[in-house]
Design an enzyme around this catalytic site. Structure first.
Site, mmCIF file in Angstrom:
data_model
loop_
_atom_site.group_PDB
_atom_site.id
_atom_site.type_symbol
_atom_site.label_atom_id
_atom_site.label_comp_id
_atom_site.label_asym_id
_atom_site.label_seq_id
_atom_site.Cartn_x
_atom_site.Cartn_y
_atom_site.Cartn_z
ATOM 1 N N SER A 162 19.593 -55.566 -10.488
ATOM 2 C CA SER A 162 20.790 -54.943 -11.043
ATOM 3 C C SER A 162 21.849 -54.721 -9.971
ATOM 4 C CB SER A 162 20.396 -53.588 -11.642
ATOM 5 O OG SER A 162 21.536 -52.836 -11.932
ATOM 6 N N LYS A 184 14.721 -50.723 -8.206
ATOM 7 C CA LYS A 184 15.148 -52.138 -8.214
ATOM 8 C C LYS A 184 15.237 -52.657 -6.780
ATOM 9 C CE LYS A 184 15.425 -52.950 -12.530
ATOM 10 N NZ LYS A 184 14.607 -53.959 -13.173
ATOM 11 N N TYR A 212 16.433 -45.040 -10.514
ATOM 12 C CA TYR A 212 16.346 -46.356 -11.158
ATOM 13 C C TYR A 212 16.763 -47.445 -10.166
ATOM 14 C CZ TYR A 212 18.023 -50.365 -13.868
ATOM 15 O OH TYR A 212 18.267 -51.642 -14.323
HETATM 16 P P1 NAD Z 1 14.923 -53.190 -22.462
HETATM 17 O O1 NAD Z 1 14.415 -51.812 -22.296
HETATM 18 O O2 NAD Z 1 15.588 -53.545 -23.727
HETATM 19 O O3 NAD Z 1 13.753 -54.232 -22.193
HETATM 20 C C1 NAD Z 1 12.696 -53.996 -21.305
HETATM 21 C C2 NAD Z 1 11.416 -54.363 -22.020
HETATM 22 O O4 NAD Z 1 10.308 -54.142 -21.128
HETATM 23 C C3 NAD Z 1 11.148 -53.534 -23.261
HETATM 24 O O5 NAD Z 1 10.812 -54.388 -24.342
HETATM 25 C C4 NAD Z 1 9.960 -52.641 -22.869
HETATM 26 O O6 NAD Z 1 9.154 -52.348 -23.987
HETATM 27 C C5 NAD Z 1 9.270 -53.496 -21.840
HETATM 28 N N1 NAD Z 1 8.501 -52.774 -20.834
HETATM 29 C C6 NAD Z 1 8.901 -51.719 -20.078
HETATM 30 N N2 NAD Z 1 7.938 -51.380 -19.235
HETATM 31 C C7 NAD Z 1 6.892 -52.224 -19.435
HETATM 32 C C8 NAD Z 1 5.621 -52.391 -18.841
HETATM 33 N N3 NAD Z 1 5.195 -51.609 -17.848
HETATM 34 N N4 NAD Z 1 4.819 -53.376 -19.301
HETATM 35 C C9 NAD Z 1 5.222 -54.199 -20.290
HETATM 36 N N5 NAD Z 1 6.415 -54.087 -20.884
HETATM 37 C C10 NAD Z 1 7.244 -53.117 -20.454
HETATM 38 O O7 NAD Z 1 15.895 -53.460 -21.221
HETATM 39 P P2 NAD Z 1 16.886 -54.683 -20.989
HETATM 40 O O8 NAD Z 1 18.256 -54.168 -21.124
HETATM 41 O O9 NAD Z 1 16.440 -55.825 -21.774
HETATM 42 O O10 NAD Z 1 16.618 -54.924 -19.442
HETATM 43 C C11 NAD Z 1 15.692 -55.882 -18.992
HETATM 44 C C12 NAD Z 1 15.595 -55.784 -17.478
HETATM 45 O O11 NAD Z 1 16.879 -56.014 -16.911
HETATM 46 C C13 NAD Z 1 15.138 -54.422 -16.989
HETATM 47 O O12 NAD Z 1 14.264 -54.618 -15.897
HETATM 48 C C14 NAD Z 1 16.412 -53.759 -16.545
HETATM 49 O O13 NAD Z 1 16.192 -52.828 -15.510
HETATM 50 C C15 NAD Z 1 17.200 -54.951 -16.030
HETATM 51 N N6 NAD Z 1 18.643 -54.720 -16.084
HETATM 52 C C16 NAD Z 1 19.219 -54.350 -17.267
HETATM 53 C C17 NAD Z 1 20.588 -54.096 -17.304
HETATM 54 C C18 NAD Z 1 21.248 -53.663 -18.593
HETATM 55 O O14 NAD Z 1 22.364 -53.154 -18.540
HETATM 56 N N7 NAD Z 1 20.633 -53.852 -19.755
HETATM 57 C C19 NAD Z 1 21.376 -54.224 -16.148
HETATM 58 C C20 NAD Z 1 20.751 -54.632 -14.974
HETATM 59 C C21 NAD Z 1 19.377 -54.878 -14.947
HETATM 60 C C1 UD1 Z 2 25.611 -47.735 -15.544
HETATM 61 C C2 UD1 Z 2 24.807 -47.110 -14.445
HETATM 62 C C3 UD1 Z 2 24.213 -48.228 -13.595
HETATM 63 C C4 UD1 Z 2 23.374 -49.184 -14.466
HETATM 64 C C5 UD1 Z 2 24.246 -49.711 -15.607
HETATM 65 C C6 UD1 Z 2 23.474 -50.589 -16.573
HETATM 66 C C7 UD1 Z 2 25.753 -44.918 -13.935
HETATM 67 C C8 UD1 Z 2 26.562 -44.126 -12.983
HETATM 68 N N1 UD1 Z 2 25.655 -46.220 -13.663
HETATM 69 O O1 UD1 Z 2 26.568 -48.546 -14.968
HETATM 70 O O2 UD1 Z 2 23.407 -47.671 -12.583
HETATM 71 O O3 UD1 Z 2 22.920 -50.273 -13.701
HETATM 72 O O4 UD1 Z 2 24.785 -48.596 -16.329
HETATM 73 O O5 UD1 Z 2 22.485 -49.867 -17.221
HETATM 74 O O6 UD1 Z 2 25.209 -44.397 -14.895
HETATM 75 N N2 UD1 Z 2 32.185 -44.999 -19.627
HETATM 76 C C9 UD1 Z 2 32.994 -44.080 -20.272
HETATM 77 N N3 UD1 Z 2 32.452 -43.334 -21.258
HETATM 78 C C10 UD1 Z 2 31.130 -43.449 -21.642
HETATM 79 C C11 UD1 Z 2 30.311 -44.404 -20.981
HETATM 80 C C12 UD1 Z 2 30.871 -45.148 -19.964
HETATM 81 O O7 UD1 Z 2 34.168 -43.956 -19.956
HETATM 82 O O8 UD1 Z 2 30.685 -42.717 -22.543
HETATM 83 C C13 UD1 Z 2 32.778 -45.847 -18.573
HETATM 84 C C14 UD1 Z 2 32.141 -45.655 -17.202
HETATM 85 O O9 UD1 Z 2 32.784 -44.631 -16.487
HETATM 86 C C15 UD1 Z 2 32.372 -47.040 -16.599
HETATM 87 C C16 UD1 Z 2 32.289 -47.993 -17.795
HETATM 88 O O10 UD1 Z 2 32.538 -47.189 -18.942
HETATM 89 O O11 UD1 Z 2 33.647 -47.123 -16.046
HETATM 90 C C17 UD1 Z 2 30.932 -48.661 -17.958
HETATM 91 O O12 UD1 Z 2 29.910 -47.674 -17.966
HETATM 92 P P1 UD1 Z 2 28.364 -48.040 -18.250
HETATM 93 O O13 UD1 Z 2 28.272 -48.869 -19.455
HETATM 94 O O14 UD1 Z 2 27.589 -46.764 -18.201
HETATM 95 O O15 UD1 Z 2 27.965 -48.985 -17.015
HETATM 96 P P2 UD1 Z 2 28.016 -48.725 -15.446
HETATM 97 O O16 UD1 Z 2 28.780 -47.510 -15.108
HETATM 98 O O17 UD1 Z 2 28.473 -49.968 -14.799
#
Ligand code: NAD
Ligand code: UD1
Length: 349
Positions: free
Chosen positions: A135, A163, A159
């Site tokens: 991430s 990572k 978190y």
């Molecule tokens: P998500 O929660 O929708 O998917 C994660 C999946 O992993 C879920 O289905 C959950 O049931 C499963 N899981 C969790 N722990 C487990 C374990 N110990 N064993 C087996 N299954 C397990 O999340 P996502 O948004 O799809 O994210 C996927 C990955 O990408 C995550 O590692 C997350 O940290 C990373 N990531 C997500 C974002 C985002 O904004 N969605 C951003 C950056 C990185």
């Molecule tokens: C957040 C997390 C980041 C994580 C990412 C994906 C924080 C500080 N950062 O990032 O660690 O990797 O989510 O899960 O929590 N915003 C509003 N109102 C809201 C929600 C968000 O104004 O109710 C704004 C935020 O200030 C930001 C933008 O929308 O400017 C995006 O926010 P968000 O979706 O939470 O993502 P990140 O801040 O990038």
């Protein structure tokens, strides 16, 4: 090639599974369902049949990664040479920044502990190719220009720490010299959107804090208004700027990373996956309203703790090395998310 997707029933994993199937990979999934719902399987299968894709059925294993015996069973079941697991796409993990502050033990145990078990079993069975869902949250910057892969790693919440720790662990594994590992850490910026069918999308079980799920709630009139965290950032209009990336573009990046790894002997790479384009909160609201013909009332409130003003990827490495190119616009993300929200206003419940 047979690919194991951990967390394959989650938001990002389900789109990756679909893309793998479309590219003729055989797909196995390990998921504990801690943050997903098995209904996603039916919907992936529906999309497959709607598109008349001639693919093998996915195999789903409901298991926690930390259950080493179960993992060993799965790898053993697929250990016959020609059909052994060729690569792992490792999406499983807990992902809420807020929850991680209150539950660091759960986050470290799951995200780091789970990865250690996975790598141990992979090594035992000679599977040495892994793509890890990292991430942009690991970067300790976010107020200047584009962020490249060499930017300082300095996560500010548990978190993000997990990572960064997994990336560090994978680097040690790579340099152990024991095996020819091929490792890519894909650092996602702000994944959003949904498959264009509206059948799969983001369906978090807990309280969502990210902007897209909150905008959807407002659009669905389940919430009065969006609270915008700050209007005095040093950005184009004072609101926070982010690099939103369509989940299907993200999924395509994984296929290209996999293909890239299939053509090298050993590798350790960190690669940003983002659009390279910054969108402010106000711009996002405008596009969402116009694309979907909905109202998003908002109010300005103070800055959120730990927030940054400007987080946008330098994505040139993904473009040059993986030959990846994000194809979908903010408008696509808004429209596809909304289609999913209209079909599943409460997610898969
Ligand atoms: P998500 O929660 O929708 O998917 C994660 C999946 O992993 C879920 O289905 C959950 O049931 C499963 N899981 C969790 N722990 C487990 C374990 N110990 N064993 C087996 N299954 C397990 O999340 P996502 O948004 O799809 O994210 C996927 C990955 O990408 C995550 O590692 C997350 O940290 C990373 N990531 C997500 C974002 C985002 O904004 N969605 C951003 C950056 C990185
Ligand atoms: C957040 C997390 C980041 C994580 C990412 C994906 C924080 C500080 N950062 O990032 O660690 O990797 O989510 O899960 O929590 N915003 C509003 N109102 C809201 C929600 C968000 O104004 O109710 C704004 C935020 O200030 C930001 C933008 O929308 O400017 C995006 O926010 P968000 O979706 O939470 O993502 P990140 O801040 O990038």
């Amino acid at each position: 090639m047979k690919v194991l997707v951990t967390g394959g029933l989650g938001f990002i994993g389900s789109h990756i599974c679909l893309e793998l199937l479309s590219n003729n990979f055989e797909v196995l999934v390990v998921d504990s369902l801690i943050n997903s719902n098995s209904l996603v399987i039916d919907n992936i299968n529906k999309i497959v049949s709607q598109n008349k894709l001639n693919v093998r059925k996915m195999r789903i294993y409901e298991a926690d990664l930390r259950d080493e015996c179960k993992l060993i069973d799965i790898f053993r079941e697929h250990s016959i040479k020609e059909s052994s697991i060729g690569a792992v796409i490792h999406c499983a993990g807990l992902k809420s920044v807020n929850d991680s502050v209150g539950s660091p033990i759960d986050y470290w145990a799951n995200n780091v502990g789970g990865t250690i078990k996975l790598i141990k079993v992979m090594e035992e069975f000679g599977c040495n190719t892994i793509i890890f869902s990292s991430s942009a949250t690991i970067y300790g910057v976010g107020d200047g220009g584009l962020i490249n892969e060499n930017a300082t790693i300095n996560p500010i919440n548990p978190y993000g720490q997990t990572k960064a720790a997994v990336e560090r662990f994978l680097k040690d594994v790579f340099y152990s010299g024991n095996q020819k590992w091929k490792i890519v850490n894909l650092r996602y910026f702000n994944p959003t959107g949904a498959h264009k069918s509206g059948l799969i999308g983001e369906s978090p079980k807990g309280l969502a804090n990210n902007i897209f799920p909150i905008i959807s709630k407002v659009a669905l009139k389940k919430k009065d208004k969006l609270k915008i965290f700050g209007n005095n950032w040093d950005t184009k209009d004072g609101t926070g700027v982010r690099d939103y990336i369509h989940v299907m573009d993200l999924a395509e990046g994984h296929i290209l990373a996999l293909k890239y790894l299939n053509n090298v002997k050993e590798e350790f790479l960190n690669i940003n996956l983002g659009n390279g384009i910054g969108t402010s909160v106000l711009e996002l609201i405008k596009t969402y309203q116009e694309s979907n013909n909905v109202e998003i009332p908002f109010e300005f409130v103070g800055r959120r703790k730990g927030d940054f003003g400007h987080v946008v990827a330098d994505n040139s490495k993904a473009i040059s090395l993986l030959k990846w190119k994000p194809k979908r616009s903010i408008k696509d993300m808004c429209k596809d998310s909304w289609r999913w929200n209209l079909l599943y206003p409460n997610g898969y419940v």
